[in-house]
Design a protein around this motif. Structure first.
Motif, mmCIF file in Angstrom:
data_model
loop_
_atom_site.group_PDB
_atom_site.id
_atom_site.type_symbol
_atom_site.label_atom_id
_atom_site.label_comp_id
_atom_site.label_asym_id
_atom_site.label_seq_id
_atom_site.Cartn_x
_atom_site.Cartn_y
_atom_site.Cartn_z
ATOM 1 N N SER A 28 0.946 -1.219 -0.030
ATOM 2 C CA SER A 28 -0.039 -0.048 0.112
ATOM 3 C C SER A 28 0.955 1.347 -0.120
ATOM 4 N N ALA A 29 0.181 2.271 -0.567
ATOM 5 C CA ALA A 29 0.952 3.435 -0.517
ATOM 6 C C ALA A 29 0.157 4.823 -0.040
ATOM 7 N N GLU A 57 2.311 14.866 -7.362
ATOM 8 C CA GLU A 57 3.099 13.752 -6.103
ATOM 9 C C GLU A 57 4.498 13.810 -6.473
ATOM 10 N N PHE A 58 5.180 14.053 -5.425
ATOM 11 C CA PHE A 58 6.833 14.267 -5.619
ATOM 12 C C PHE A 58 7.359 13.074 -4.921
ATOM 13 N N TYR A 59 8.404 12.685 -5.757
ATOM 14 C CA TYR A 59 9.388 11.388 -5.076
ATOM 15 C C TYR A 59 10.623 11.633 -5.526
ATOM 16 N N THR A 107 -2.553 6.889 -9.587
ATOM 17 C CA THR A 107 -3.449 6.670 -10.639
ATOM 18 C C THR A 107 -5.076 6.650 -10.034
ATOM 19 N N LYS A 108 -5.317 5.959 -8.954
ATOM 20 C CA LYS A 108 -6.672 5.922 -8.229
ATOM 21 C C LYS A 108 -6.872 7.309 -8.022
ATOM 22 N N THR A 148 0.494 1.531 -17.276
ATOM 23 C CA THR A 148 0.320 2.436 -18.328
ATOM 24 C C THR A 148 -0.474 3.671 -18.263
ATOM 25 N N GLN A 149 -1.629 3.553 -17.230
ATOM 26 C CA GLN A 149 -2.403 4.509 -16.912
ATOM 27 C C GLN A 149 -1.584 5.775 -16.225
ATOM 28 N N THR A 150 -0.605 5.404 -15.543
ATOM 29 C CA THR A 150 0.037 6.582 -14.777
ATOM 30 C C THR A 150 0.545 7.763 -15.578
ATOM 31 N N LYS A 151 0.432 8.773 -15.145
ATOM 32 C CA LYS A 151 1.155 10.097 -15.792
ATOM 33 C C LYS A 151 2.285 10.160 -15.014
#
Length: 510
Positions: free
Chosen positions: A15-16, A105-107, A130-131, A150-153
């Protein structure tokens, strides 16, 4: 403006949870304090952040800086918060605009020079972002991992200056595109390499088709390990969702480098820990819980060679995940769940010397030694293994015979396996090994003669209710391989012959 909010995510198992980094600047003696349950690596980020900001040509505020990592009761660890903390300080001191900060969001871990270093667990963060309909900005070294979904920007950056230029709208950065090939992978180990052992090959095909657990037993040198190593080659390829789940576990562990993820995309895991492995190595653990072998084998094969040589308390930990398909690790400050939907394949000798029950060689073990050797594997664990298959010594002429060009290859067997698996997915939306007792009643209707046959076998062999359900699942798989809609008595008879060791079976001397 002396206050700014930056969003990122922590890593807790698979989980994140979202972390809100609040930065407040106030007058007073120069000081930077980080609150919100930071671990040592997070507390040390203050020095990395200070140097990165100065090396990038920005001003580091001279007053009192308070950084809150919310929620306060969630442990924060690792260097993934460095970039977000640095941007919070720059935004609170009006050195960068705050207009785009709420959608991204920054990492990233900061080098003293301001360069961004990759961090672990970005695939789970990408899935969560993505969610939440968020964009993620991260180091270029994490792009391959994050774009597996693939859905993540994904916005890739290599330096703090690049990030600030993007936020200042002085530089445009296109979204990253996944470079992973969707082509399935197949094992180079082929079933055609094995001479003889037709019953064991048949058992492997049934196990692959229904996802059943399997135990090979027999003298040393009969090919038990060789057979087990070819199971991944006849399993259906991973779906995209399964591949993402597998790589999510890999990215949390330290068993594979981030830049090697491309090499294991859609590869069925095959884990074969040594028999000296401890229980935490199998099940997972540590002060900061890490996945064990059962989780690293998720959607793949966990092969335990020389099963009785494992410590009994070690292999007993497999009982729960074999039933539930997951592992929960509880610590004083952490409660983490990892997936563990693996296919157990194991191998063992019939006795310590390995030759009990063989005609060709004489066993040197006493009855007590044989009993003690077999008692290392408990009845409840054996009861959870669907199939027990004896692998016998080959005759010399079989062993030395040249390989036939007409021998069945893994590709040929895999076609039948995939066809049977598609039947199962169309009927129940799951493989047969996942069928619940209630679902078994629906998909395994028995006619009167077949039911009477099973009842007589259960009574005579004194099998448990769990064994009965596993026999039904294996019977259903055998019928699926034959494309039969109804389970017949001969399907159950074949499934029954794979249930021997759990009732104290002793091989007869030939």
């Amino acid at each position: 403006m002396s206050f700014a909010t930056i969003f990122t995510r922590a890593g807790v198992g698979l989980s994140a949870p979202e972390v809100c980094i609040e930065t407040h600047l106030s007058s007073g003696l120069p000081n930077l304090s980080i609150v919100g349950l930071p671990e040592a690596a997070v507390r040390e980020s203050k020095d990395r952040v200070r140097s990165a900001i100065l090396q990038s040509g920005y001003h580091f505020p001279s007053g009192r800086i308070t950084i809150n990592l919310a929620p306060a009761d969630l442990p924060k660890e690792g260097g993934r918060f460095d970039l977000a903390i640095a941007l919070g300080i720059l935004a609170a001191s009006n050195q960068i605009p705050t207009t785009a900060l709420h959608d991204i969001e920054f990492y990233g871990e900061l080098a003293l020079s301001g360069h961004l270093r990759p961090v672990r667990g970005m695939l789970t963060a990408a899935l969560a972002a993505t969610k939440a309909d968020k964009i993620i900005l991260l180091p270029e070294g994490n792009v391959m991992e994050a774009t597996l979904n693939t859905q993540t920007k994904v916005i890739p950056c290599d330096h703090l200056l690049t990030v600030c230029a993007y936020l200042n709208q002085s530089r445009s950065i296109p979204f990253a595109i996944s470079s992973i090939s969707p082509e399935p992978w197949y094992s180079p180990l082929d079933m055609a390499d094995i001479n003889g052992q037709e019953q064991a090959k048949r058992a492997l095909e049934i196990a692959a088709a229904g996802g059943h657990s399997l135990l090979f037993y027999g003298p040393p040198g009969t090919g038990k390990t060789m057979l087990a190593s070819r199971l991944p080659g006849i399993l259906p390829p991973l779906t995209q969702q399964e591949a993402i789940e597998v790589l999510s576990v890999y990215t949390l562990s330290k068993t594979i480098a981030t830049d090697h993820l491309k090499n294991v995309w859609q590869v069925r895991p095959f884990r074969a820990p040594h028999h000296t492995a401890s229980a935490p190595a199998l099940i997972g653990g540590g002060s900061s819980p890490q996945p064990g072998e059962v989780s690293l084998a998720h959607h793949g094969v966990l092969f335990l060679d020389e099963l009785p040589e494992f410590e009994r308390k070690t292999i007993e930990v497999l009982r729960e995940p074999l039933e539930s398909g997951s592992v929960t690790i509880s610590r004083a400050r952490n409660h983490v769940q990892f997936p563990a939907r693996f296919q157990l394949v194991s191998a063992m000798n019939p006795c310590p010397c390995g030759y009990f029950g063989t005609k060709e060689l004489t066993c040197s073990c006493s009855a007590e030694q044989i009993q003690r050797y077999r008692q290392k594997i408990s009845g409840p664990l054996l009861d959870r293994i669907d199939m027990h298959v004896e692998v016998r010594l080959l005759k010399r002429e079989q062993l030395l015979a040249p390989q036939s060009h007409h021998a069945e290859t893994s590709a040929m067997i895999r076609q039948r396996v995939e066809k049977a698996r598609q039947v199962q997915l169309h009927r129940s939306e799951k493989a047969n090994f996942l069928l619940t007792p209630k679902e078994l009643e629906q998909v395994c209707p028995l006619d009167a003669p077949t039911r009477a046959f099973l009842e007589k076998a259960m009574e005579k062999l004194n099998l448990s209710a769990r064994a009965y359900h596993r026999i039904l699942r294996v019977s259903r798989t055998i019928a699926d391989l034959e494309n039969a809609t109804q389970i017949a008595a001969h399907h159950c008879a074949e499934a029954l012959q794979y249930r021997t060791l759990d009732r104290g079976y002793t091989p007869k001397v030939k």
